[in-house]
Write an enzyme that holds these catalytic residues in place. Structure first.
Site, short mmCIF file in Angstrom:
data_model
loop_
_atom_site.label_atom_id
_atom_site.label_comp_id
_atom_site.label_asym_id
_atom_site.label_seq_id
_atom_site.Cartn_x
_atom_site.Cartn_y
_atom_site.Cartn_z
N TYR A 37 7.00 -10.03 6.83
CA TYR A 37 6.83 -8.60 7.09
C TYR A 37 7.37 -8.25 8.47
O TYR A 37 7.27 -9.05 9.41
CB TYR A 37 5.34 -8.22 7.04
CG TYR A 37 4.76 -8.06 5.66
CD1 TYR A 37 4.80 -6.84 5.00
CD2 TYR A 37 4.14 -9.13 5.03
CE1 TYR A 37 4.24 -6.68 3.74
CE2 TYR A 37 3.58 -8.98 3.76
CZ TYR A 37 3.64 -7.75 3.12
OH TYR A 37 3.09 -7.62 1.87
N ASP A 62 0.83 -1.21 0.00
CA ASP A 62 0.00 0.00 0.00
C ASP A 62 0.86 1.26 0.00
O ASP A 62 2.07 1.21 0.19
CB ASP A 62 -0.90 0.01 1.24
CG ASP A 62 -1.93 -1.09 1.22
OD1 ASP A 62 -2.31 -1.51 0.11
OD2 ASP A 62 -2.35 -1.53 2.30
#
Length: 348
Positions: free
Chosen positions: A179, A120
């Protein structure tokens, strides 16, 4: 016309002038050669047999099969509108495609650049993976590697370029993604951490955060932790989390989560709930209850998504078999090595 064919057959290399005469064009097309009104250099070593035998159509040169290339990319996502290509806003994919187009002279439809993860806006990456396709091979990848980084803005760097097998797909060949999310936990934010870490002025309890993280590990339906996205359509909400760690390093909490894949904003939503649990506003067992609800509104009662700038895609992992380079391809490039030359200035 017959003389023209005899002059072509059996030569290893010839330079001819092709005029717009249809019979000549047809003859060259039958032999598998392109033609042009301009001067054209033709190499026949690989496509014609001995002159006495004449041309064998089975050995005439044909267009080579497409070549696929894998890139490992790092970027600071602060000022970009995410990875995915957009015409109206600067994105990572858009800028890489423009650089590749300048270097290869191919358009974006020919390059078919695909990223492993569509991060994003504001999300960073150290190990994003992407692939692109060219109709030609490279003898060495160091030159295109240097050219790419020379054209890209300083916030984006291609760390590696490697040849990839035809079966490799940056997105669909993945077996896991890792992540990291950083939280700076102190009353006053460190200005040198503010770009890559979320600031929490509340004292966080790492013990309860680790207990809560353990509920995420395993195979679950993560519908409660996924925002609705128009990009993915119908997506299987069942994902497997391999590891979920909460590490404390001085004032920094580093949350590390690895799984088969993640839904839209799933990681940031899981982190947001952990922060509320770390503040001791909620018990760790609430994770189990929200997972079982399979309803995004259940999570919305307790937490909103964590900000994007603390999140970083660290690595995308593949099986060893899919990473094997095909035969006849150049070695991987990890950057052109720099060498120091001797100073030639006179000493006074």
């Amino acid at each position: 016309m017959e003389n023209l064919l005899h002059s072509l057959i059996g030569l290893e290399k010839a330079t001819v002038f092709i005029f717009p005469v249809s019979s000549q064009q047809m003859a060259l097309a039958a032999l598998g050669f392109s033609y042009s009104p301009k001067r054209l250099s033709l190499s026949f070593a690989k496509c014609l047999r001995h002159r006495d035998d004449g041309p064998d159509l089975a050995t005439l040169s044909r267009p080579s099969s497409p070549h696929k290339w894998r890139m490992v990319i790092a970027y600071d996502g602060k000022k970009f509108a995410g990875w995915q290509y957009q015409e109206s806003a600067p994105t990572i994919q858009c800028l890489i495609e423009k650089a590749l187009t300048r270097i290869t002279k191919l358009d974006r439809k020919q390059l078919r650049l695909v990223g492993a993860g569509r991060t994003d806006a504001g999300v960073h990456a150290w190990g994003q993976v992407a692939h692109f396709i060219t109709p030609f091979n490279y003898d060495c990848l160091e030159s295109i590697h240097a050219a790419l980084n020379g054209l890209l803005p300083s916030e984006i760097r291609v760390r590696e370029i490697s040849p990839a097998c035809p079966e490799f797909h940056a997105r669909f060949s993945t077996i896991s993604k890792l992540y990291h999310y950083k939280i700076y936990n102190d009353l006053i934010m460190d200005p040198f951490q503010s770009r890559y870490a979320y600031h929490s002025g509340y004292k966080l309890n790492p013990v309860v955060m680790r207990e809560a993280a353990s509920y995420f590990v395993g195979r679950h339906d993560f519908t409660s932790f996924a925002n609705v996205s128009h990009r993915d359509g119908l997506v299987n909400p069942v994902k497997e989390i391999f590891q979920f760690h909460v590490k404390e390093m001085d004032h920094v909490f580093q949350i590390e989560v690895e799984g088969t894949g993640f839904l839209y904003r799933q990681v940031r939503n899981m982190v947001a709930l952990l922060i509320e649990i770390g503040r001791e506003a909620l018990p760790p067992v609430v994770v189990r209850d929200i997972l079982a609800a399979c309803n995004r509104r259940e999570l919305a009662k307790f937490a909103m998504s964590a900000p994007p700038h603390g999140l970083c895609l660290m690595s995308v992992n593949y099986s060893d078999d899919i990473l094997k380079a095909p035969a006849g391809c150049p070695a991987s490039s990890f950057g052109r090595p720099q060498t120091a030359s001797k100073c030639r200035l006179p000493f006074y």
